[in-house]
Design an enzyme around this catalytic site. Structure first.
Site, PDB file in Angstrom:
ATOM      1  N   LYS A  36       0.811  -1.231   0.000  1.00  0.00           N
ATOM      2  CA  LYS A  36       0.000   0.000   0.000  1.00  0.00           C
ATOM      3  C   LYS A  36       0.844   1.281   0.000  1.00  0.00           C
ATOM      4  CE  LYS A  36      -0.601   0.018   4.995  1.00  0.00           C
ATOM      5  NZ  LYS A  36      -1.303  -0.694   6.062  1.00  0.00           N
ATOM      6  N   ARG A 131      -7.953  -1.293  16.496  1.00  0.00           N
ATOM      7  CA  ARG A 131      -8.450  -0.987  15.155  1.00  0.00           C
ATOM      8  C   ARG A 131      -9.311  -2.187  14.770  1.00  0.00           C
ATOM      9  NH1 ARG A 131      -4.435   0.343  10.210  1.00  0.00           N
ATOM     10  NH2 ARG A 131      -4.721  -1.884   9.906  1.00  0.00           N
TER      11      ARG A 131
HETATM   12  C1  PLP Z   1      -0.497  -1.454   6.733  1.00  0.00           C
HETATM   13  C2  PLP Z   1      -0.768  -2.794   7.269  1.00  0.00           C
HETATM   14  C3  PLP Z   1       0.274  -3.721   7.410  1.00  0.00           C
HETATM   15  C4  PLP Z   1       1.708  -3.375   7.099  1.00  0.00           C
HETATM   16  O1  PLP Z   1       2.212  -2.538   8.085  1.00  0.00           O
HETATM   17  P1  PLP Z   1       3.746  -2.088   8.057  1.00  0.00           P
HETATM   18  O2  PLP Z   1       3.925  -1.352   9.321  1.00  0.00           O
HETATM   19  O3  PLP Z   1       3.908  -1.233   6.849  1.00  0.00           O
HETATM   20  O4  PLP Z   1       4.568  -3.303   7.977  1.00  0.00           O
HETATM   21  C5  PLP Z   1      -0.023  -4.988   7.868  1.00  0.00           C
HETATM   22  N1  PLP Z   1      -1.285  -5.335   8.179  1.00  0.00           N
HETATM   23  C6  PLP Z   1      -2.322  -4.488   8.071  1.00  0.00           C
HETATM   24  C7  PLP Z   1      -3.678  -4.946   8.426  1.00  0.00           C
HETATM   25  C8  PLP Z   1      -2.090  -3.179   7.620  1.00  0.00           C
HETATM   26  O5  PLP Z   1      -3.106  -2.343   7.499  1.00  0.00           O
END
Ligand code: PLP
Length: 356
Positions: A36, A131
């Site tokens: 992302k 969350r």
């Molecule tokens: C963004 C996200 C990740 C990745 O997080 P990082 O800190 O970039 O490794 C993993 N799981 C979920 C559900 C996320 O939203």
């Protein structure tokens, strides 16, 4: 060169992926690359594909579609629990989705059945970050209900920390999700394929045994893209920090009073800002603004450059402690944090400069 721009070092990116992948493989952890942060960028994805990435997760369906257009055939996971309005389309492109609502599972199942597909679901459990996720005490019933739906199958359970609540993954909360998995397995007499234990912040537990024994999947973005772990406030020393770099041009250089003059309302984002009186200071304005970057996670490379703030199109820096003589038209470089990277990759005004 057109500024602002973002340098994208594809070799360093590949290095980071390979290094982390090696580390995970040794511990029998499947590495899912969270994409992302780079807004569906095709060149970055191609680089990962050449490095044989076989599992990605993205929060935006548009990005996943972009990757399928590149003939990415590996696993694609919808990382944000799905919107009702996107499920019908999403099932054509994804193998798996994180879920936390029964209704979303019903829709996923119905739509997947229509096209003779089975979508894997990873049930998210909230073990403290507050969350997404079902509460631990509701996990058993949740799984009992959704496991009957014909168009989906239970691929695993997962959790996410360090995002909303900033909760640090540790042995205690990671143990909790492991126990939950075992409880479900015992009570329902099933084997849960995947325990998706967390994100970049959870890689902090490497070497502590627990991760190696039970967690068999991590979803990692920040570590690979930025060699950084903001939750634990650490740089990941075995990865390369400067895959991305932003460059912006100076459009004003002046000495000005550090205090605004006049009766003060709110700034452009509606905040009342407090200013410190430092007398007359040397400052520069750069042609990059909050439409392009989030200045709060931008780090100037040149010593003595200090970020004051930004408005939609301007970044203000103070140069009082900067020894280098700067001129109109000079370009300053910045390292990025996650929020700055997200914004820069999303802004069409920030030119992408690939280094091969
Ligand atoms: C963004 C996200 C990740 C990745 O997080 P990082 O800190 O970039 O490794 C993993 N799981 C979920 C559900 C996320 O939203």
């Amino acid at each position: 060169m057109k500024y602002p721009l973002i340098d994208i070092d594809l070799q360093k990116l590949k290095y980071n992926f390979n290094e982390l992948n090696k580390k995970c493989s040794k511990k029998n952890i499947k590495l899912t690359v969270v994409t992302k942060g780079f807004a569906g960028d095709q060149k970055i994805m191609k680089t990962l594909m050449m490095a044989n990435v076989n599992s990605i997760a993205d929060s935006r369906l548009d990005n996943i579609k972009e990757f399928r257009d590149l003939n990415y055939n590996g696993e694609a996971i919808l990382l944000r629990i799905p919107k009702k309005s996107e499920i019908k389309e999403a099932i054509n492109y994804i193998d798996c989705s994180l879920v936390s609502e029964k209704e979303s599972c019903i829709y996923l199942s119905e739509e997947a059945k229509k096209i003779n597909k089975k979508i894997g679901v990873i049930v998210m459990v909230d073990i403290g970050d507050r969350r997404e996720g079902v509460m631990p005490e509701n996990l058993m019933n949740f799984i009992k209900e959704i496991i009957k739906f014909p168009g989906i199958y239970l691929e695993g359970i997962g959790t996410n920390l360090g995002c909303y609540g900033g909760v640090i993954p540790d042995l205690k909360n990671t143990q909790k999700i492991i126990e939950l998995k075992k409880e479900v397995e015992n009570e329902l007499g099933i084997e849960i394929n995947r325990l998706s234990g967390g994100n970049t912040a959870t890689t902090n537990l490497f070497g502590q045994g627990l991760l190696e024994s039970e967690v068999n999947n991590l979803r990692v973005g920040e570590a690979i893209l930025l060699a950084n772990d903001i939750t634990n406030q650490r740089q990941i020393e075995y990865l390369k920090r400067d895959v991305f770099k932003v460059r912006a041009e100076i459009i004003e250089l002046k000495k000005k009073p550090s205090l605004p003059s006049g009766s003060q309302g709110c700034n452009f984002s509606g905040e009342k800002v407090q200013f410190k009186d430092k007398g007359i200071v040397k400052r520069a304005i750069l042609a990059i603004g909050s439409q392009d970057i989030d200045h709060s996670s931008l780090i100037p490379e040149l010593k003595g450059v200090e970020i004051l703030g930004s408005s939609s199109d301007h970044l203000l820096v103070e140069l009082s402690n900067c020894k280098k003589e700067l001129n109109y038209g000079d370009v300053l470089n910045f390292k990025l944090g996650y929020s700055a990277l997200l914004r820069a990759m999303t802004s069409p005004y920030v030119k992408k400069n690939y280094l091969y």
